[in-house]
Design an enzyme around this catalytic site. Structure first.
Site, PDB file in Angstrom:
ATOM      1  N   CYS A 188       0.859  -1.181   0.000  1.00  0.00           N
ATOM      2  CA  CYS A 188       0.000   0.000   0.000  1.00  0.00           C
ATOM      3  C   CYS A 188       0.899   1.236   0.000  1.00  0.00           C
ATOM      4  O   CYS A 188       2.114   1.117  -0.144  1.00  0.00           O
ATOM      5  CB  CYS A 188      -0.993  -0.010   1.160  1.00  0.00           C
ATOM      6  N   ASN A 229       2.428   1.526   4.175  1.00  0.00           N
ATOM      7  CA  ASN A 229       2.742   0.291   4.897  1.00  0.00           C
ATOM      8  C   ASN A 229       2.495   0.419   6.400  1.00  0.00           C
ATOM      9  O   ASN A 229       3.199  -0.150   7.216  1.00  0.00           O
ATOM     10  CB  ASN A 229       4.174  -0.157   4.609  1.00  0.00           C
ATOM     11  N   CYS A 264      -1.221   0.870   7.351  1.00  0.00           N
ATOM     12  CA  CYS A 264      -2.653   0.560   7.514  1.00  0.00           C
ATOM     13  C   CYS A 264      -3.044  -0.721   6.774  1.00  0.00           C
ATOM     14  O   CYS A 264      -3.146  -1.783   7.364  1.00  0.00           O
ATOM     15  CB  CYS A 264      -3.527   1.715   7.010  1.00  0.00           C
ATOM     16  N   ARG A 265      -3.281  -0.593   5.473  1.00  0.00           N
ATOM     17  CA  ARG A 265      -3.868  -1.688   4.700  1.00  0.00           C
ATOM     18  C   ARG A 265      -2.935  -2.864   4.475  1.00  0.00           C
ATOM     19  O   ARG A 265      -3.317  -4.019   4.678  1.00  0.00           O
ATOM     20  CB  ARG A 265      -4.381  -1.161   3.358  1.00  0.00           C
ATOM     21  N   SER A 266      -1.706  -2.613   4.017  1.00  0.00           N
ATOM     22  CA  SER A 266      -0.835  -3.752   3.690  1.00  0.00           C
ATOM     23  C   SER A 266      -0.401  -4.546   4.923  1.00  0.00           C
ATOM     24  O   SER A 266      -0.381  -5.776   4.857  1.00  0.00           O
ATOM     25  CB  SER A 266       0.363  -3.327   2.829  1.00  0.00           C
ATOM     26  N   ASP A 314      -9.374   2.846   1.995  1.00  0.00           N
ATOM     27  CA  ASP A 314      -8.203   3.432   2.638  1.00  0.00           C
ATOM     28  C   ASP A 314      -8.625   4.168   3.911  1.00  0.00           C
ATOM     29  O   ASP A 314      -9.201   5.250   3.851  1.00  0.00           O
ATOM     30  CB  ASP A 314      -7.502   4.394   1.688  1.00  0.00           C
TER      31      ASP A 314
END
Length: 148
Positions: A8, A11, A13-15, A123
């Site tokens: 993401c 690196n 939050c999402r990934s 996101d």
């Protein structure tokens, strides 16, 4: 061994959420020895920082174990090292293509492609909605694991 890198923007939050969700699902399936799973960023903005507190809270709430993650940026070597390079949104995919001068081996994919759609993972950096991000990440990881 199947090697997966979730990517993401920062690196944090999402990934990393996808990294730890996938590790958890793989462990529950008894397939730990079959996978190497990590995450990284396309940008340098958060390098060295830990996960966003919203990601940490959501993982705890869902009973997903995690380790002391620190953000890192994708490298040229990552393209050769990993079998699957999974972006969270189209901007990530664009930046991954730029970093690796394309995708000659077809390794780069959106996470939600595994759910049969072209949606992007929500996101939470902009919305603060970690529930929506969780739903997307969990669905994408579960579908990906089913296909592997």
């Amino acid at each position: 061994m199947t090697r997966i890198l979730f990517v993401c923007h920062g690196n944090i939050c999402r990934s990393p959420m996808a990294e730890f969700v996938m590790k958890h699902l793989v462990h529950k399936a008894g397939r730990d020895s079959e996978f190497q799973i990590d995450s990284a960023a396309t940008s340098t903005e958060e390098i060295g920082n830990g996960m966003h507190r919203g990601t940490v809270e959501k993982l705890r709430e869902q009973g997903v174990p995690f380790t002391n993650h620190r953000a890192r940026q994708i490298t040229a070597a990552d393209y050769e090292k990993y079998d699957y390079l999974i972006g969270m949104d189209e901007e990530n995919i664009f930046n991954m293509y730029r970093r690796w001068q394309g995708d000659p081996l077809g390794k780069v994919h959106l996470l939600l492609e595994y759910c049969g759609c072209t949606d992007e993972v929500a996101d939470p950096w902009y919305t603060g909605n970690f529930d929506a991000t969780w739903a997307d990440v969990y669905a994408g990881c579960a579908a990906m694991l089913d296909q592997l």
